[in-house]
Scaffold this active site. Structure first.
Site, PDB file in Angstrom:
ATOM      1  N   HIS A   1      42.169  43.743  39.738  1.00  0.00           N
ATOM      2  CA  HIS A   1      43.506  43.586  39.328  1.00  0.00           C
ATOM      3  C   HIS A   1      44.229  42.415  39.545  1.00  0.00           C
ATOM      4  O   HIS A   1      44.751  41.914  38.734  1.00  0.00           O
ATOM      5  CB  HIS A   1      44.279  45.115  39.621  1.00  0.00           C
ATOM      6  CG  HIS A   1      45.675  44.908  38.773  1.00  0.00           C
ATOM      7  ND1 HIS A   1      45.398  45.039  37.524  1.00  0.00           N
ATOM      8  CD2 HIS A   1      46.837  44.788  39.095  1.00  0.00           C
ATOM      9  CE1 HIS A   1      46.448  45.103  36.730  1.00  0.00           C
ATOM     10  NE2 HIS A   1      47.378  44.701  37.531  1.00  0.00           N
TER      11      HIS A   1
ATOM     12  N   TYR B   1      46.358  38.621  37.613  1.00  0.00           N
ATOM     13  CA  TYR B   1      47.366  38.049  38.050  1.00  0.00           C
ATOM     14  C   TYR B   1      47.394  36.661  38.465  1.00  0.00           C
ATOM     15  O   TYR B   1      47.907  35.526  38.252  1.00  0.00           O
ATOM     16  CB  TYR B   1      48.145  38.689  39.059  1.00  0.00           C
ATOM     17  CG  TYR B   1      49.013  39.783  38.664  1.00  0.00           C
ATOM     18  CD1 TYR B   1      50.165  39.761  38.038  1.00  0.00           C
ATOM     19  CD2 TYR B   1      48.556  41.097  38.633  1.00  0.00           C
ATOM     20  CE1 TYR B   1      50.685  40.774  37.470  1.00  0.00           C
ATOM     21  CE2 TYR B   1      48.869  42.284  37.789  1.00  0.00           C
ATOM     22  CZ  TYR B   1      50.564  42.021  37.524  1.00  0.00           C
ATOM     23  OH  TYR B   1      51.290  42.925  36.990  1.00  0.00           O
TER      24      TYR B   1
ATOM     25  N   HIS C   1      44.636  45.854  24.632  1.00  0.00           N
ATOM     26  CA  HIS C   1      45.633  45.425  25.590  1.00  0.00           C
ATOM     27  C   HIS C   1      45.311  44.130  26.163  1.00  0.00           C
ATOM     28  O   HIS C   1      46.138  43.435  26.397  1.00  0.00           O
ATOM     29  CB  HIS C   1      45.548  46.588  26.737  1.00  0.00           C
ATOM     30  CG  HIS C   1      46.293  46.162  27.784  1.00  0.00           C
ATOM     31  ND1 HIS C   1      47.592  46.003  27.998  1.00  0.00           N
ATOM     32  CD2 HIS C   1      45.802  45.975  29.173  1.00  0.00           C
ATOM     33  CE1 HIS C   1      48.119  45.755  29.128  1.00  0.00           C
ATOM     34  NE2 HIS C   1      46.929  45.351  30.099  1.00  0.00           N
ATOM     35  N   PHE C   2      43.882  44.078  26.814  1.00  0.00           N
ATOM     36  CA  PHE C   2      43.785  42.660  27.165  1.00  0.00           C
ATOM     37  C   PHE C   2      43.584  41.534  26.302  1.00  0.00           C
ATOM     38  O   PHE C   2      43.954  40.232  26.859  1.00  0.00           O
ATOM     39  CB  PHE C   2      42.515  42.486  28.245  1.00  0.00           C
ATOM     40  CG  PHE C   2      41.231  43.065  27.741  1.00  0.00           C
ATOM     41  CD1 PHE C   2      40.611  42.350  27.146  1.00  0.00           C
ATOM     42  CD2 PHE C   2      40.487  44.336  28.306  1.00  0.00           C
ATOM     43  CE1 PHE C   2      39.144  42.738  26.554  1.00  0.00           C
ATOM     44  CE2 PHE C   2      39.545  44.498  28.023  1.00  0.00           C
ATOM     45  CZ  PHE C   2      38.817  43.834  27.129  1.00  0.00           C
ATOM     46  N   HIS C   3      43.469  41.789  25.096  1.00  0.00           N
ATOM     47  CA  HIS C   3      43.810  40.659  24.071  1.00  0.00           C
ATOM     48  C   HIS C   3      44.933  40.207  23.881  1.00  0.00           C
ATOM     49  O   HIS C   3      45.298  39.133  23.394  1.00  0.00           O
ATOM     50  CB  HIS C   3      42.886  40.744  22.757  1.00  0.00           C
ATOM     51  CG  HIS C   3      41.507  40.842  22.955  1.00  0.00           C
ATOM     52  ND1 HIS C   3      40.667  41.605  23.040  1.00  0.00           N
ATOM     53  CD2 HIS C   3      40.673  39.754  22.729  1.00  0.00           C
ATOM     54  CE1 HIS C   3      39.403  41.180  22.996  1.00  0.00           C
ATOM     55  NE2 HIS C   3      39.469  39.954  22.962  1.00  0.00           N
TER      56      HIS C   3
ATOM     57  N   ARG D   1      35.537  51.872  23.724  1.00  0.00           N
ATOM     58  CA  ARG D   1      35.111  50.446  23.559  1.00  0.00           C
ATOM     59  C   ARG D   1      33.992  49.991  24.275  1.00  0.00           C
ATOM     60  O   ARG D   1      33.024  51.146  24.426  1.00  0.00           O
ATOM     61  CB  ARG D   1      36.179  49.617  24.646  1.00  0.00           C
ATOM     62  CG  ARG D   1      35.568  50.127  26.302  1.00  0.00           C
ATOM     63  CD  ARG D   1      36.615  49.582  27.188  1.00  0.00           C
ATOM     64  NE  ARG D   1      36.597  48.235  27.632  1.00  0.00           N
ATOM     65  CZ  ARG D   1      37.078  47.811  28.830  1.00  0.00           C
ATOM     66  NH1 ARG D   1      37.538  48.576  29.828  1.00  0.00           N
ATOM     67  NH2 ARG D   1      36.807  46.562  29.158  1.00  0.00           N
ATOM     68  N   ARG D   2      33.449  48.821  24.436  1.00  0.00           N
ATOM     69  CA  ARG D   2      32.211  48.403  24.918  1.00  0.00           C
ATOM     70  C   ARG D   2      30.996  49.111  24.016  1.00  0.00           C
ATOM     71  O   ARG D   2      29.860  49.314  24.559  1.00  0.00           O
ATOM     72  CB  ARG D   2      32.142  48.773  26.406  1.00  0.00           C
ATOM     73  CG  ARG D   2      33.010  47.841  27.283  1.00  0.00           C
ATOM     74  CD  ARG D   2      32.747  48.383  28.512  1.00  0.00           C
ATOM     75  NE  ARG D   2      33.193  47.268  29.259  1.00  0.00           N
ATOM     76  CZ  ARG D   2      33.336  47.171  30.670  1.00  0.00           C
ATOM     77  NH1 ARG D   2      32.645  47.991  31.350  1.00  0.00           N
ATOM     78  NH2 ARG D   2      33.618  45.933  31.232  1.00  0.00           N
TER      79      ARG D   2
END
Lengths: 550, 155, 40
Positions: free
Chosen positions: A217, A221, A368-370, A433-434
């Protein structure tokens, strides 16, 4: 311009970053076409191998090398030219990180490490893959300590002064990174490497997952904070104003050090081995880390409005039209920020304890992470690339490059909007996913997911293709500004490092007392992790032997 | 270090929203038993097939209103014969793995859990509507990951 | 205009409205997924 030998370190870092970007985005393109069932890979190449390469090269390699290129440039600019030792260790750090990267990449390409970038045990890659990861971390540590040493030298020579905001934020990001890596170093050195080389027979799977997410996590950041640095420091300069508040900017970075680490369990909410109490405690801590982002949102709008009103904007939103939309350095970052609004909101949903069951490991997470790392962070880096490389090479950023830069960021935005919206919706419908192409034997539920116009494989493939074209335009800009564009001879052609002033004298001194913040950070980590991790060790089931299921 | 009055309003509003979110999920989780999947039971991953309840995977009726479903996950499938459960009854899923990490995810339900070798994941769920539900693995487990699925029939 | 607003020398009403727009996006998305969770 900064010293030539410091520029060289920065340029090599950025060069490696964009080499990884080139291969990583190509892997991304292949993925959407495999998922679309439009592409059959040759027998020696596997979907999950490409997925591993895509994740590792973009999330770990592109980001880290670009960040160090940015840090080296900014630290040399704000604190002065590197001394011989700082210079030497910056190079050693670079080469060690690169060696780790190359080793890990070779293992992925040769099919010995199709374990994705999360490398969950007991999937067992070649031991050399983990050695590569360890070298990568150690290399970044050496580079980090070189920059910290540079900062300490400056502090010694400027007793009683607050450091420049750029240096403060760099050190905060590096402190976060160093503490975060302790988890992945512990699991790789003491669990994965002995097990992968056969010195131990089994591995404690739940412990390895928890140590990974202790790192995983704050890793996000580590990507986000350099982007925030550009938002806090570069954007006001482009708008012709000062940093909105030096002290609040520092406070928000301090809060990131405190609250971005003891929160890894929110990636493990639906798994066994962690009691609900500890999961929920870390959910609460995760919510604390939202606060500095709320502060950042306010600072950004306040910067826009202050600048607009200074230029004579009227009414509630007159300032919006006054923003320098024709400046690609600004517009890129503005789009990046806009994407982070739904991106951040999605993150709050993911961390909301049982709500995670709706989205966990679905395509929502990919979406989300894109729109977090893939656009807010990546597009901020792109926007920085437009001036950072010419600044370092002393070349022009020509008119045609600026136009191409606009086309590039706009295509990236469109591609990402199509792809990530499709992924978010598909995830809510339940698509996992994946996964390579699968219709689950034409199960009606699975066919239904992809039945919409927005949620079809076609939308994702179009989005992915546009993204790849955009990535190649960026590669063209990178190569041109690095090697081919004409040298900036006239003063007006010289590309600047836009860095805003801040009222650092007015900021309270305790904000730069690292001992306090590092102390509190470790206290929070102990509270959040000591008991659940020791119970994972004490009540461990018989361990797992490694398996190569690919 | 002073905050602009509007920033105070914004942060107060933001923090209040976060407190409300946390309270809603916290109360729903801990006082209405809507916690996410989990559990602290462990198992020897090499002896799954001889350890109860996984020695007889499938559906067992525990009492009038409760059923247990034991599932063994492995690359690339689920060992759980004759998955038929009634609607409107509490179903307690117990899932473990004999090899790598998998998930056990039932489409369009709250059942979306990680399966970790050495651990038993427990999730209680009550189906509302009869029908055939797709079960799939959404955690990467190897070459055949996307072919790992099953079906549960709710009657 | 209050004293504190004057300290920064500018009017930040647009900022306040903009951040509240961000807040509304956050709340709307969260509530939507919460309702999906309850419905499952």
């Amino acid at each position: 311009m900064i010293a030539a030998k410091d520029r060289k370190i920065a340029l090599w870092n950025i060069g490696v970053a964009y080499t990884a970007f080139l291969i990583g985005t190509l892997c991304g393109l292949l993925q959407v076409f495999i998922r679309n069932d439009a592409l059959q890979l040759p027998a020696w190449l596997d979907y999950y191998q490409i997925l591993t390469a895509h994740g590792v090269l973009l999330a770990l390699i592109y980001t880290a090398f670009f960040i160090f290129g940015f840090f080296v440039t900014g630290m040399s600019k704000t604190l002065g030219t590197f001394g011989p030792k700082v210079w030497l260790f910056s190079w050693i750090g670079f080469w060690v990180t690169l060696a780790g990267t190359v080793l890990a990449t070779i293992m992925i390409v040769s099919g010995e490490a199709s374990v994705l970038y999360t490398f969950y045990a007991p999937l067992k890659a070649s031991g050399w893959y983990y050695v590569g990861l360890a070298l990568y971390v150690v290399g970044t540590w050496i580079s980090s300590f070189a920059l910290i040493a540079h900062y300490l030298v400056w502090r010694k020579a400027h007793k009683g002064e607050m450091s420049p905001l750029f240096a403060f934020m760099t050190i905060a990001t590096l402190v976060l990174w160093l503490i975060a890596c302790l988890g992945v170093v512990a699991t790789v050195l003491f669990q994965y490497i002995p097990w992968a080389f056969g010195w131990t027979d089994t591995i404690n799977v739940e412990l390895s997952r928890s140590l990974f997410w202790y790192f995983g996590h704050p890793l996000v950041y580590f990507w986000l904070l350099p982007a925030y640095m550009a938002w806090y420091l570069i954007v006001p300069k482009l708008l012709g104003v000062k940093v909105f508040s030096d002290s609040l900017a520092r406070l928000s970075f301090v809060l990131f050090i405190l609250f971005s680490i003891p929160v890894g369990f929110h990636h493990q909410l639906t798994e066994p081995g962690i009691s609900n109490f500890w999961k929920f405690l870390q959910v609460v801590l995760t919510f604390m880390v939202i606060v500095p982002s709320l502060m950042t949102a306010f600072s950004m709008f306040a910067t826009f409005e202050t600048s607009g009103r200074k230029k004579g904007a009227k009414g509630l939103f007159g300032w919006f039209a006054m923003l320098p939309w024709k400046d690609v350095r600004f517009t890129s970052i503005f789009i990046a920020m806009a994407f982070f609004i739904p991106g951040g909101a999605g993150g709050i949903i993911n961390a909301s304890f049982q709500l995670n069951e709706v989205v966990h490991n679905t395509l929502w997470i990919v979406g989300h992470f894109h729109i977090t790392v893939g656009t807010p962070v990546a597009m901020t880096f792109m926007g920085m690339t437009f001036w950072l490389i010419p600044y370092l090479t002393g070349r022009k950023f020509t008119k045609s490059m600026q136009t191409l830069g606009f086309v590039q960021i706009i295509t990236w935005s469109i591609g990402m909007l199509l792809m990530s919206t499709a992924q978010h919706v598909l995830g809510l419908l339940g698509a996992p996913r994946r996964t390579a192409y699968s219709s689950y034997n034409n199960h009606p539920a699975a066919l239904e997911w992809f039945d919409g116009i927005l949620t079809s494989h076609v939308t994702m493939a179009i989005g992915g293709s546009i993204l790849f074209i955009s990535a190649m335009m960026l590669m063209y800009i990178v190569v041109m500004t690095m090697f081919l564009s004409p040298k900036a001879e006239k003063p007006e052609d010289i590309v600047e490092f836009p860095l805003a002033d801040s009222d650092r004298e007015s900021s309270p001194k305790f904000l730069e007392n690292w001992k306090i913040w590092i102390g509190i950070a470790f206290a929070l980590i102990l509270i959040a992790y000591a008991i659940p991790l020791s119970s994972m060790i004490q009540h461990a089931p018989p361990g797992s032997e490694g398996l190569k299921t690919w | 270090m002073h905050l602009h009055k509007y920033e105070k309003i914004w942060l107060a509003f933001g923090v209040a929203a976060l407190v409300v979110f946390l309270s809603v999920v916290g109360v729903s989780a801990f006082s209405h038993d809507h916690t996410p999947a989990g559990g602290m039971e462990t198992i020897d991953p090499k002896k799954v097939n001889e350890t109860a309840p996984f020695d007889k995977p499938g559906v067992t009726q525990l009492d009038d209103n409760t059923y247990q479903v034991a599932v063994v996950s492995m690359a690339f499938g689920y060992n759980a014969p004759e998955l038929k459960v009634p609607a409107g009854k509490e179903i307690i899923f117990k899932v473990t793995s004999t090899d790598v990490v998998h998930s056990f995810t039932i489409d369009n339900t709250k059942v979306n859990l990680m399966v970790v070798p050495g651990q038993i994941t427990t999730k209680s769920y009550t189906f509302e509507k009869p029908g055939k539900y797709l079960i799939l693995c959404n955690e990467y487990c190897g070459t055949g990951h996307h072919l790992m699925y099953n079906e549960i029939e709710v009657y | 205009m209050s004293k504190k607003t004057e300290e920064h020398g500018v009017d930040l009403r647009g900022t306040l409205i903009s951040v509240f727009f961000v807040g509304i996006v956050i709340i709307a998305m969260w509530v939507a997924v919460y309702l999906m969770y309850v419905a499952r």
